[in-house]
Design a protein around this motif. Structure first.
Motif, PDB file in Angstrom:
ATOM      1  N   SER A  94       0.842  -1.203   0.000  1.00  0.00           N
ATOM      2  CA  SER A  94       0.000   0.000   0.000  1.00  0.00           C
ATOM      3  C   SER A  94       0.878   1.254   0.000  1.00  0.00           C
ATOM      4  O   SER A  94       2.076   1.197   0.295  1.00  0.00           O
ATOM      5  CB  SER A  94      -0.888   0.021   1.253  1.00  0.00           C
ATOM      6  N   ALA A  95       0.240   2.384  -0.336  1.00  0.00           N
ATOM      7  CA  ALA A  95       0.975   3.654  -0.396  1.00  0.00           C
ATOM      8  C   ALA A  95       1.513   4.029   0.985  1.00  0.00           C
ATOM      9  O   ALA A  95       2.495   4.751   1.122  1.00  0.00           O
ATOM     10  CB  ALA A  95       0.043   4.745  -0.913  1.00  0.00           C
ATOM     11  N   GLN A  96       0.859   3.504   2.018  1.00  0.00           N
ATOM     12  CA  GLN A  96       1.242   3.815   3.408  1.00  0.00           C
ATOM     13  C   GLN A  96       2.496   3.044   3.846  1.00  0.00           C
ATOM     14  O   GLN A  96       3.154   3.434   4.808  1.00  0.00           O
ATOM     15  CB  GLN A  96       0.081   3.358   4.291  1.00  0.00           C
ATOM     16  N   SER A  97       2.779   1.944   3.112  1.00  0.00           N
ATOM     17  CA  SER A  97       3.797   0.992   3.576  1.00  0.00           C
ATOM     18  C   SER A  97       5.118   1.651   3.973  1.00  0.00           C
ATOM     19  O   SER A  97       5.726   1.314   4.986  1.00  0.00           O
ATOM     20  CB  SER A  97       4.102  -0.052   2.502  1.00  0.00           C
ATOM     21  N   ALA A  98       5.550   2.606   3.140  1.00  0.00           N
ATOM     22  CA  ALA A  98       6.857   3.218   3.368  1.00  0.00           C
ATOM     23  C   ALA A  98       6.935   3.871   4.751  1.00  0.00           C
ATOM     24  O   ALA A  98       8.004   3.951   5.355  1.00  0.00           O
ATOM     25  CB  ALA A  98       7.137   4.250   2.291  1.00  0.00           C
ATOM     26  N   PHE A  99       5.749   4.324   5.233  1.00  0.00           N
ATOM     27  CA  PHE A  99       5.752   5.048   6.513  1.00  0.00           C
ATOM     28  C   PHE A  99       5.563   4.117   7.715  1.00  0.00           C
ATOM     29  O   PHE A  99       5.601   4.546   8.856  1.00  0.00           O
ATOM     30  CB  PHE A  99       4.642   6.123   6.488  1.00  0.00           C
ATOM     31  N   LEU A 100       5.318   2.838   7.415  1.00  0.00           N
ATOM     32  CA  LEU A 100       5.073   1.889   8.513  1.00  0.00           C
ATOM     33  C   LEU A 100       6.320   1.069   8.850  1.00  0.00           C
ATOM     34  O   LEU A 100       6.309   0.287   9.796  1.00  0.00           O
ATOM     35  CB  LEU A 100       3.918   0.946   8.139  1.00  0.00           C
ATOM     36  N   ARG A 101       7.373   1.234   8.062  1.00  0.00           N
ATOM     37  CA  ARG A 101       8.596   0.488   8.370  1.00  0.00           C
ATOM     38  C   ARG A 101       9.288   1.109   9.575  1.00  0.00           C
ATOM     39  O   ARG A 101       9.147   2.303   9.852  1.00  0.00           O
ATOM     40  CB  ARG A 101       9.553   0.520   7.175  1.00  0.00           C
ATOM     41  N   ALA A 102      10.084   0.284  10.257  1.00  0.00           N
ATOM     42  CA  ALA A 102      10.780   0.781  11.451  1.00  0.00           C
ATOM     43  C   ALA A 102      11.758   1.895  11.070  1.00  0.00           C
ATOM     44  O   ALA A 102      12.407   1.833  10.028  1.00  0.00           O
ATOM     45  CB  ALA A 102      11.533  -0.373  12.113  1.00  0.00           C
ATOM     46  N   ARG A 103      11.843   2.890  11.933  1.00  0.00           N
ATOM     47  CA  ARG A 103      12.810   3.978  11.717  1.00  0.00           C
ATOM     48  C   ARG A 103      14.218   3.436  11.889  1.00  0.00           C
ATOM     49  O   ARG A 103      14.447   2.557  12.716  1.00  0.00           O
ATOM     50  CB  ARG A 103      12.606   5.074  12.777  1.00  0.00           C
ATOM     51  N   ASN A 104      15.163   3.995  11.136  1.00  0.00           N
ATOM     52  CA  ASN A 104      16.562   3.572  11.316  1.00  0.00           C
ATOM     53  C   ASN A 104      17.094   4.062  12.670  1.00  0.00           C
ATOM     54  O   ASN A 104      17.808   3.348  13.355  1.00  0.00           O
ATOM     55  CB  ASN A 104      17.445   4.104  10.182  1.00  0.00           C
ATOM     56  N   ARG A 105      16.728   5.303  13.017  1.00  0.00           N
ATOM     57  CA  ARG A 105      17.115   5.802  14.347  1.00  0.00           C
ATOM     58  C   ARG A 105      15.886   5.637  15.227  1.00  0.00           C
ATOM     59  O   ARG A 105      14.894   6.349  15.071  1.00  0.00           O
ATOM     60  CB  ARG A 105      17.516   7.278  14.266  1.00  0.00           C
ATOM     61  N   SER A 106      15.955   4.693  16.138  1.00  0.00           N
ATOM     62  CA  SER A 106      14.784   4.384  16.956  1.00  0.00           C
ATOM     63  C   SER A 106      14.517   5.490  17.960  1.00  0.00           C
ATOM     64  O   SER A 106      15.417   6.250  18.328  1.00  0.00           O
ATOM     65  CB  SER A 106      15.036   3.075  17.713  1.00  0.00           C
ATOM     66  N   LYS A 107      13.253   5.560  18.392  1.00  0.00           N
ATOM     67  CA  LYS A 107      12.935   6.494  19.484  1.00  0.00           C
ATOM     68  C   LYS A 107      13.485   5.971  20.814  1.00  0.00           C
ATOM     69  O   LYS A 107      13.560   6.699  21.792  1.00  0.00           O
ATOM     70  CB  LYS A 107      11.432   6.711  19.563  1.00  0.00           C
ATOM     71  N   VAL A 108      13.831   4.690  20.834  1.00  0.00           N
ATOM     72  CA  VAL A 108      14.566   4.168  22.008  1.00  0.00           C
ATOM     73  C   VAL A 108      16.004   4.661  21.813  1.00  0.00           C
ATOM     74  O   VAL A 108      16.677   4.267  20.854  1.00  0.00           O
ATOM     75  CB  VAL A 108      14.533   2.623  22.051  1.00  0.00           C
ATOM     76  N   LYS A 109      16.441   5.537  22.684  1.00  0.00           N
ATOM     77  CA  LYS A 109      17.738   6.190  22.462  1.00  0.00           C
ATOM     78  C   LYS A 109      18.873   5.159  22.345  1.00  0.00           C
ATOM     79  O   LYS A 109      18.863   4.145  23.033  1.00  0.00           O
ATOM     80  CB  LYS A 109      18.003   7.149  23.628  1.00  0.00           C
ATOM     81  N   ASN A 110      19.790   5.429  21.456  1.00  0.00           N
ATOM     82  CA  ASN A 110      20.974   4.580  21.212  1.00  0.00           C
ATOM     83  C   ASN A 110      20.660   3.233  20.542  1.00  0.00           C
ATOM     84  O   ASN A 110      21.517   2.359  20.497  1.00  0.00           O
ATOM     85  CB  ASN A 110      21.770   4.320  22.501  1.00  0.00           C
ATOM     86  N   LEU A 111      19.413   3.088  20.068  1.00  0.00           N
ATOM     87  CA  LEU A 111      19.062   1.888  19.306  1.00  0.00           C
ATOM     88  C   LEU A 111      18.849   2.275  17.845  1.00  0.00           C
ATOM     89  O   LEU A 111      18.194   3.285  17.555  1.00  0.00           O
ATOM     90  CB  LEU A 111      17.772   1.257  19.857  1.00  0.00           C
TER      91      LEU A 111
END
Ligand SMILES: Cc1cc2nc3c(=O)[nH]c(=O)nc-3n(C[C@H](O)[C@H](O)[C@H](O)COP(=O)(O)OP(=O)(O)OC[C@H]3O[C@@H](n4cnc5c(N)ncnc54)[C@H](O)[C@@H]3O)c2cc1C
Length: 279
Positions: free
Chosen positions: A232-249
């Motif tokens: 879906s067009a949304q897919s790109a935004f549902l993948r995990a971020r490279n820089r996580s909101k969990v700091k240092n991950l």
């Protein structure tokens, strides 16, 4: 292009380069937990209980495993990624055959390096995979037939990699790949014969891998080849971020941005290397 000796040589080259740079590689050690303190990654715990503390954690496992299994549910900064995971759908899986052919047993058929044989009804393939969730009766067949002497046992031999799209291993809601795999492999060989590729007569060796095998050896949930789907067009935004909101991950791999397939997986690693910078 083709790497002499096959794609496994790329892993070996990476390993050599990493060791040259002083990287310590732990093999066959399962990570049981990504340790955190105050929403910040502090290292990992291996399945055998060994704790390894580190300034940064770069996770290459599927993001579903990272956020739903390896990080404690109480870590608040992991919540946005967990919400995204709930909305995302997993990609399709694959059923593959590794075939050894002996051309002294039958007439060889000249193939290209990459070969794709489409079925009469391409839509029906995806209806079977995503809606009915059953193995595809008339699948698209991809064959990689490398002309590489280092990948065969001797003269007159060929080594093919054959891949067909398949539903994920999902015993509760879909297909259970503990059933019918041998019959399905034989059906694909029969189909290759019908395509005029003269496989049965030349067959010297056959191994097959189901989505369940893929789940077991690569820890890809359900055997999904490309992590989360690109349906879906949304897919790109549902993948995990490279820089996580969990700091240092940091997250890399097929279920992280920008997606699945080796080139994109390499880009995810490049992005993370850029963010982290040189030691
Ligand atoms: C049959 C098949 C054919 C494919 N063909 C192509 C192709 O032609 N071209 C292409 O570009 N892509 C292809 N792909 C897709 C490509 O292989 C994937 O996109 C890519 O390998 C994903 O890389 P990754 O690093 O995310 O995951 P993987 O390569 O699966 O690596 C993840 C690693 O993490 C390890 N791991 C997971 N959890 C843990 C844990 N808790 N502790 C320790 N280790 C863990 C796993 O063991 C695994 O080694 C194919 C995939 C399959 C299955």
């Amino acid at each position: 292009w083709h790497i002499t000796g096959g794609i496994g040589k790329l892993s070996e080259a990476l390993e050599t380069r990493c060791r040259e740079l002083g990287v310590k590689i732990y093999l066959n050690k399962k990570v049981a937990k990504i340790n955190t303190s105050a929403n910040c990654a502090t290292g990992i715990t291996l399945e055998n209980g060994e704790v390894i503390t580190s300034d940064l954690v770069v996770a290459n496992a599927d993001s579903e495993i990272v956020y739903n299994n390896l990080i404690e549910p109480s870590v608040k900064s992991a919540k946005p990624e967990r919400r995204k995971l709930k909305k995302a759908s997993k990609s399709l899986a694959g059923f593959s055959l590794l075939l050894g052919l002996d051309n002294s047993k039958g007439t060889a058929v000249q193939l290209q390096h990459h070969n794709v044989y489409f079925p009469n009804n391409y839509d029906a393939e995806f209806d079977q995979i995503f809606d009915k969730q059953v193995p595809v009766s008339d699948p698209t067949i991809y064959i990689c037939a490398p002309n590489d002497k280092t990948m065969v046992k001797g003269e007159n031999k060929e080594a093919w990699f054959v891949l067909v799209n398949a539903p994920r291993h999902d015993p509760e809601n879909g297909w259970d790949w503990r059933n019918g795999a041998q019959e399905y492999a034989s059906a694909i060989v029969k189909k290759l014969d019908q395509l005029g590729l003269n496989v049965s007569q030349r067959l010297d060796y056959m191994e097959y891998r189901t989505p369940l095998d893929l789940q077991n050896y690569a820890m890809a949930p359900g055997g999904s080849i490309y992590g989360t789907s690109s349906n879906s067009a949304q897919s790109a935004f549902l993948r995990a971020r490279n820089r996580s909101k969990v700091k240092n991950l940091y997250c890399v791999g097929g279920s992280a941005h920008p997606g699945g397939g080796l080139p994109l997986v390499g880009i995810s690693a490049d992005i993370v290397a850029e963010i982290i910078g040189k030691a």
